[in-house]
Scaffold this active site. Structure first.
Site, PDB file in Angstrom:
ATOM      1  N   SER A 141      -2.306   0.001  -1.278  1.00 56.21           N
ATOM      2  CA  SER A 141      -2.684   1.266  -1.924  1.00 56.21           C
ATOM      3  C   SER A 141      -4.006   1.778  -1.356  1.00 56.21           C
ATOM      4  CB  SER A 141      -2.832   1.017  -3.424  1.00 56.21           C
ATOM      5  OG  SER A 141      -3.417   2.125  -4.057  1.00 56.21           O
ATOM      6  N   SER A 142      -4.280   3.036  -1.639  1.00 57.38           N
ATOM      7  CA  SER A 142      -5.592   3.603  -1.284  1.00 57.38           C
ATOM      8  C   SER A 142      -6.411   3.931  -2.529  1.00 57.38           C
ATOM      9  CB  SER A 142      -5.405   4.902  -0.494  1.00 57.38           C
ATOM     10  OG  SER A 142      -4.837   4.630   0.743  1.00 57.38           O
TER      11      SER A 142
ATOM     12  N   ASP B  28       4.947   3.074  -0.101  1.00 59.18           N
ATOM     13  CA  ASP B  28       3.615   2.608   0.324  1.00 59.18           C
ATOM     14  C   ASP B  28       3.705   1.306   1.124  1.00 59.18           C
ATOM     15  OD1 ASP B  28       2.209   4.747  -0.547  1.00 59.18           O
ATOM     16  OD2 ASP B  28       1.342   3.810  -2.310  1.00 59.18           O
TER      17      ASP B  28
ATOM     18  N   ASN C 275       3.267   7.661  -7.191  1.00 55.43           N
ATOM     19  CA  ASN C 275       3.220   7.992  -5.764  1.00 55.43           C
ATOM     20  C   ASN C 275       3.369   9.497  -5.565  1.00 55.43           C
ATOM     21  OD1 ASN C 275       2.692   7.364  -3.132  1.00 55.43           O
ATOM     22  ND2 ASN C 275       4.807   6.948  -2.590  1.00 55.43           N
TER      23      ASN C 275
ATOM     24  N   THR D 109      -1.288  11.259  -7.490  1.00 54.71           N
ATOM     25  CA  THR D 109      -1.746  10.153  -8.304  1.00 54.71           C
ATOM     26  C   THR D 109      -2.611  10.830  -9.343  1.00 54.71           C
ATOM     27  OG1 THR D 109      -1.641   8.682  -6.401  1.00 54.71           O
ATOM     28  CG2 THR D 109      -3.292   8.126  -8.052  1.00 54.71           C
TER      29      THR D 109
ATOM     30  N   GLY E  90      -3.506   9.965  -2.181  1.00 58.37           N
ATOM     31  CA  GLY E  90      -3.125   9.043  -1.100  1.00 58.37           C
ATOM     32  C   GLY E  90      -4.363   8.569  -0.349  1.00 58.37           C
TER      33      GLY E  90
HETATM   34  N1  GLY Z   1       0.533   5.842  -3.893  1.00 51.72           N
HETATM   35  C1  GLY Z   1      -0.780   6.128  -3.492  1.00 51.72           C
HETATM   36  C2  GLY Z   1      -1.650   4.923  -3.417  1.00 51.72           C
HETATM   37  O1  GLY Z   1      -1.344   3.923  -4.042  1.00 51.72           O
HETATM   38  O2  GLY Z   1      -2.626   4.922  -2.742  1.00 51.72           O
END
Ligand code: GLY
Length: 576
Positions: A455-456, A426, A404, A384, A478
């Site tokens: 998401s994180s 995700d 992602n 990201t 992530g």
């Molecule tokens: N794809 C990583 C997130 O949205 O956390």
């Protein structure tokens, strides 16, 4: 002669005192943040940071700059910068108002709960899976999100087309590849070479790029020209949309013209909390990042982290125990709030979190099994990118966006130059049943048409106790994002580090399951590790870096803008 001796002794004494007391002697242990008087952009792409800073020099505000940075990263940072993905933009205006723009990808209409399992109920691997190829992509949100931010919150002093033009020129004329970027394409050739346009653009048709070569992206330049002319419609309708939909159809993908036309940005009220009296503004669902961070901080507040010491086993023990509890809640309770009820009030309730913290035993690690029944594996793409901007008036934009995994699904939609995301990964690909790792994922995050995956991403702003802005940041990586942001906040508040030190300092990661502490190379001493093992903690076999953060801060007395890029990654902070 005596005079000379005297002078020499004085010189030696002066040199000794200088070395002893000068801050320069201590600098080997840390880097200072970059300083700017008025405004600054901290971004993983130096090209983008420069473009964003120039926008503000010309009178644009932080929102204008953020839009220009995001577009520039789509050209100069193709591993994660994007038009074909989505993200979150958190804004605090100079008058104290806050908002967040959710431009996360949406599942296409044809997607459903079982889209990633075969007729025997097994997870599909390779083409057709949630991680690679045409079916892995959610409907991109980036062009719509950037246009929304610009139209609603831009300064009105800079034209849309002018925000895009420098990046369009770089796409058309090329930019010089660093050693890292040239090699990264080769590292990802396994996915990129499967798709004609990705192979042509990023692998130079098999004649791999070298450091110093120029990367030209003429199709992307044309897509940008259509976005300049028609706004986001230049992506979601007309020629670009047609090319994406045609390529999808030809390869059994899910995204249609209708999906593209129906993409919706959501503006959401940010989450607000405090840590030891410092106000924190962060991202609400569909990100889990804000809740998990605020829950963990609330549990840590019950302990004297400052006294425990920065990297002590005592501190790491309570940190891991708190993380184990908040990540367990993430798995069970979090998903897209437009589709499922996320019990925000209960999850952030002080009494609930006090009770959770009270179950932490200071002399023994709990096991993730006993913290919550059921097993949920959190597996997310690790790649990201984050950038943070502050303008001369003090408006802050902190933005994380993503495709992602690095280079997303590997697919560049034919003729568009746009790399597409693999954000469908995700979602829980097989809720209620074991995934590829033999573990089970939560129902709240199952695939549904039009839904956004959990998401994180954790764009965050922290204020001083008097309510003035102190620092802002976010990260890539992530679920590790949450830990990078959280531990930077702790480093600033509990350990008195500056923004650069706080970001660079080694950190750890724990996400409930798998029940193990991820450690960084040279990031933890042997005796700290042994002390933690004696409490019952387990460690990953190999070390790994815990995300890459990017942030800004405002110096208290002078108002000078400070920018910081993580030592773990690349980028630059540029301001004026
Ligand atoms: N794809 C990583 C997130 O949205 O956390």
């Amino acid at each position: 002669m005596n005079q000379l001796k005297k002078l020499l002794s004085l010189f030696l004494l002066f040199t000794f005192c200088f070395l002893l007391f000068s801050p320069v002697t201590a600098k080997a242990a840390w880097r200072d943040p970059v300083r700017a008087q008025h405004a600054i952009v901290a971004s993983q792409s130096p090209f983008a940071a420069k473009i964003g800073s120039d926008v503000m020099k010309k009178g644009g505000n932080a929102i204008d700059a953020a839009v220009a940075v995001a577009i520039a990263m789509a050209v100069t940072y193709p591993e994660a910068g994007n038009l074909g993905g989505g993200g979150f933009m958190l804004i605090r205006f100079s008058d104290g108002r806050t908002t967040s723009i959710d431009y996360r990808e949406m599942a296409p209409k044809a997607a459903n709960r079982d889209v990633f399992v075969d007729k025997d109920g097994n997870l599909i691997k390779g083409e057709g899976s949630s991680t690679v190829g045409y079916r892995a992509s959610g409907v991109p949100g980036t062009p719509a999100g950037l246009e929304y931010a610009f139209k609603k919150y831009g300064s009105g002093k800079i034209k849309w087309t002018d925000l895009i033009e420098p990046s369009r020129l770089i796409a058309q004329n090329g930019f010089v590849l660093t050693n890292r970027l040239a090699n990264l394409f080769i590292s990802y050739k396994g996915n990129l070479e499967k798709y004609e346009d990705s192979k042509k653009i990023f692998l130079n048709n098999g004649n791999y790029f070298k450091e110093g070569d120029s990367l030209k992206q003429p199709e992307l330049a044309q897509t940008l020209a259509r976005i300049q002319q028609f706004g986001a419609k230049g992506f979601y309708e007309g020629k670009t949309a047609q090319m994406i939909a045609d390529d999808m159809k030809a390869h059994n993908g899910l995204i249609t013209l209708e999906d593209l036309k129906n993409y919706k940005v959501r503006e959401r009220e940010p989450l607000k909390g405090t840590y030891r009296g410092y106000p924190i503004i962060t991202m609400p669902p569909p990100s889990s990042g804000g809740i998990v961070m605020l829950q963990t901080l609330a549990m840590l507040e019950k302990f004297d982290i400052r006294k425990m010491g920065w990297a002590s086993s005592e501190k790491y023990h309570v940190l891991v125990e708190a993380l184990r509890r908040s990540f367990a809640d993430r798995a069970e309770y979090m998903g897209d709030p437009d589709f499922t009820t996320v019990p925000l009030t209960q999850l952030l309730d002080k009494t609930y979190l006090e009770k959770r913290a009270a179950t932490i035993n200071l002399s023994k690690a709990s096991s993730s099994q006993e913290v919550r029944a059921g097993e949920v594996q959190i597996k997310e793409g690790m790649e990201t990118t984050h950038f943070t901007v502050i303008d001369k008036n003090g408006t802050i934009v902190t933005n994380t966006y993503t495709i992602n995994d690095l280079y997303g699904s590997g697919v560049t939609a034919k003729g568009t130059g746009v790399l597409l995301n693999d954000e469908m990964d995700d979602f829980a690909a097989r809720p209620g049943k074991p995934n590829l790792f033999g573990l089970i994922q939560g129902e709240k995050n199952k695939v549904e048409p039009g839904k956004r995956p959990l998401s994180s991403m954790t764009p965050t702003i922290v204020l001083r106790k008097d309510g003035t802005p102190w620092f802002a940041l976010g990260a890539r990586g992530g679920p590790r994002i949450i830990n990078a942001v959280l531990q930077t906040v702790i480093n600033m508040i509990d350990h008195d580090m500056n923004i650069q030190q706080a970001i660079d300092a080694p950190r750890i990661h724990h996400q409930w399951l798998p029940d193990e502490i991820m450690w960084e190379p040279f990031g933890i001493s042997d005796d700290t590790r042994k002390a933690l093992e004696s409490l019952g903690h387990k460690f990953t076999e190999r070390p790994n870096y815990v995300a890459q953060a990017t942030g800004i801060a405002i110096e208290e007395k002078t108002g000078v803008r400070l920018g910081a890029i993580d030592a773990r990654g690349d980028g630059e902070a540029i301001g004026y």
